[in-house]
Motif scaffolding. Structure first.
Motif, mmCIF file in Angstrom:
data_model
loop_
_atom_site.group_PDB
_atom_site.id
_atom_site.type_symbol
_atom_site.label_atom_id
_atom_site.label_comp_id
_atom_site.label_asym_id
_atom_site.label_seq_id
_atom_site.Cartn_x
_atom_site.Cartn_y
_atom_site.Cartn_z
ATOM 1 N N SER A 140 1.894 4.800 3.363
ATOM 2 C CA SER A 140 2.664 5.386 4.462
ATOM 3 C C SER A 140 2.954 4.344 5.542
ATOM 4 O O SER A 140 2.368 3.253 5.568
ATOM 5 C CB SER A 140 1.888 6.556 5.077
ATOM 6 O OG SER A 140 0.709 6.080 5.719
ATOM 7 N N ASP A 141 3.855 4.699 6.459
ATOM 8 C CA ASP A 141 4.163 3.790 7.573
ATOM 9 C C ASP A 141 2.912 3.499 8.394
ATOM 10 O O ASP A 141 2.696 2.358 8.833
ATOM 11 C CB ASP A 141 5.237 4.411 8.466
ATOM 12 C CG ASP A 141 6.604 4.456 7.790
ATOM 13 O OD1 ASP A 141 6.790 3.737 6.783
ATOM 14 O OD2 ASP A 141 7.472 5.219 8.268
ATOM 15 N N ALA A 142 2.087 4.519 8.606
ATOM 16 C CA ALA A 142 0.860 4.322 9.381
ATOM 17 C C ALA A 142 -0.086 3.354 8.668
ATOM 18 O O ALA A 142 -0.717 2.498 9.293
ATOM 19 C CB ALA A 142 0.167 5.665 9.621
ATOM 20 N N MET A 144 0.798 0.997 6.589
ATOM 21 C CA MET A 144 1.361 -0.344 6.660
ATOM 22 C C MET A 144 1.160 -0.969 8.044
ATOM 23 O O MET A 144 0.991 -2.183 8.178
ATOM 24 C CB MET A 144 2.851 -0.309 6.309
ATOM 25 C CG MET A 144 3.131 0.094 4.855
ATOM 26 S SD MET A 144 2.332 -0.968 3.613
ATOM 27 C CE MET A 144 0.827 -0.019 3.266
ATOM 28 N N ALA A 145 1.125 -0.118 9.081
ATOM 29 C CA ALA A 145 0.854 -0.619 10.425
ATOM 30 C C ALA A 145 -0.587 -1.129 10.531
ATOM 31 O O ALA A 145 -0.854 -2.168 11.157
ATOM 32 C CB ALA A 145 1.112 0.479 11.453
ATOM 33 N N LYS A 147 -2.286 -2.239 8.008
ATOM 34 C CA LYS A 147 -2.296 -3.469 7.219
ATOM 35 C C LYS A 147 -1.859 -4.658 8.071
ATOM 36 O O LYS A 147 -2.507 -5.719 8.052
ATOM 37 C CB LYS A 147 -1.377 -3.323 6.011
ATOM 38 C CG LYS A 147 -1.188 -4.615 5.213
ATOM 39 C CD LYS A 147 -0.255 -4.414 4.030
ATOM 40 C CE LYS A 147 -0.007 -5.732 3.306
ATOM 41 N NZ LYS A 147 0.876 -5.578 2.130
ATOM 42 N N PRO A 166 0.757 0.675 -1.264
ATOM 43 C CA PRO A 166 1.540 1.625 -2.059
ATOM 44 C C PRO A 166 1.076 1.785 -3.495
ATOM 45 O O PRO A 166 1.381 2.792 -4.136
ATOM 46 C CB PRO A 166 2.959 1.029 -2.013
ATOM 47 C CG PRO A 166 2.741 -0.443 -1.773
ATOM 48 C CD PRO A 166 1.533 -0.529 -0.882
#
Length: 378
Positions: A140-142, A144-145, A147, A166
């Protein structure tokens, strides 16, 4: 071991070997008895799992009693040995599917296989991450943030990549017919000095991706070997008798489904000959990737399994209880008795040995086909 209760409530499928030799027998459980249902229509567990209605077939299949269930589970049924409940299926496993195990994998990597450094590193890494990863949806975007933040802090890891990135980690645990069953020895590679059991649920999946049942599994793990390099995953995970499954597959029916699996709590107990006792649990409700998504990562248009597969789902339990002194953490000792249990699937019990001292794997698919042909079942 009490063979009543759970085994009277569901539809169970397994395999036994008889002292008279020949092919393994396909069995189910009825009224406290182990029933041989081997037939030309379905001479392997794989054949049953490929049917449109595996549980319906097993419920109605004619058969003969071979032994009392309690005696079989306790290893006291003369001439009857319980085997791993899968045969021709591939045996695959998912890694880093729970946050707790994710962090422990990072610790393994940072410790470079040194158990003595793990305790101090655990506190340092948890303080540095400073995030509650349990609510993150992988990819998710969260996620990846998080990460990006970890990369900036210099603590990004290949384990964090598969834990919140992912793509799921799917690996081969052992070859078809190499897994061992309830009551068997489980093996540790002799080079390992830091290792542990991994209590898990394993899904049974048909060749077209249908999840048809579940069983218990011990994904025996060598923490020092994998900690030295993730490229040593095969050496850490796939050794003689390092994959245990059983005692039976519970097939999905009106009273048992994938939703049941998602609510399971898997309990682990390790009892050592030195008097050491370790207990813990892994709650499937805390898994960060859904079982369906893990199956989809393993099997689909990108990869086929014509005989289906058994898929270990991973564990949230990472033993850190000190065994031989403060800060030394947990590792197995030979002779440890490992019990993995949950009310809907029973208990899988194994004794820890060196892989070089476990019974060698000599009976593979070719031998099975030969014995089935001799019996007129092919």
């Amino acid at each position: 071991m009490d063979g009543s209760g759970v085994f009277n409530k569901g539809v169970f499928l397994g395999r036994v070997r008889l002292a008279e030799g020949g092919h393994p027998r396909i069995v189910t459980v009825r009224d406290g008895q182990v029933i041989d249902i081997t037939a030309k229509a379905a001479p392997t567990v794989r054949d049953i799992c490929e049917m449109d209605d595996p549980s319906g077939y097993v419920k109605s299949a004619p058969g003969e009693a071979v032994a009392d269930l309690d005696a079989v589970l306790d290893g006291k049924a003369e001439g009857v040995t319980l085997l791993s409940p899968v045969d021709l299926q591939a045996v695959k496993a998912s890694g880093v599917t729970f946050v707790v195990s994710l962090l422990e994998r990072v610790i393994e990597e940072q410790a470079k296989g040194d158990a003595g450094r793990a305790d101090a590193l655990r506190g340092e890494i948890l303080a540095l991450i400073g995030e509650d990863l349990s609510q993150l949806v992988p990819g998710s975007d969260a996620a990846m943030a998080v990460k990006a933040k970890l990369v900036e802090k210099g603590v990004w890891s290949q384990y964090l990549e598969v834990g919140i990135g992912p793509d799921a980690e799917i690996f081969t645990k052992c070859q078809p017919m190499a897994s061992v069953g309830h009551g068997a020895d489980v093996g540790l590679h002799p080079i390992s000095t830091w290792n542990n059991p991994e209590p898990e649920v394993a899904l049974i999946v048909s060749s077209n991706g249908d999840i048809v049942g579940a069983t218990l599994g011990n994904d025996v793990n060598l923490r020092d070997v994998e900690g030295r390099s993730a490229l040593l995953l095969g050496k850490a995970k796939d050794n003689n008798a390092s994959a245990a499954l059983g005692p039976f597959i519970r097939l999905f029916d009106g009273g048992f489904s994938l939703d049941s699996v998602k609510q399971m709590e898997i309990v682990l107990e390790v009892v050592g000959q030195d008097g050491f006792v370790l207990t813990g649990a892994s709650s499937m409700s805390q898994i960060s990737r859904t079982p369906e998504s893990l199956v989809a990562a393993a099997l689909g248009s990108h990869h086929q399994y014509p005989d289906g597969l058994a898929l270990y789902l991973g564990t949230m339990f990472a033993p850190v209880q000190d065994r031989d002194g403060a800060g030394k953490g947990f590792t197995h000792k030979l002779g440890d008795l490992v019990t993995i249990s949950t009310p809907m699937l029973g208990a899988l019990v194994n004794t820890v040995r060196l892989s070089t001292e476990c019974a060698p794997w000599t009976y593979g698919p070719r031998a099975l086909m030969g014995d089935l042909a001799k019996a007129g079942l092919l």
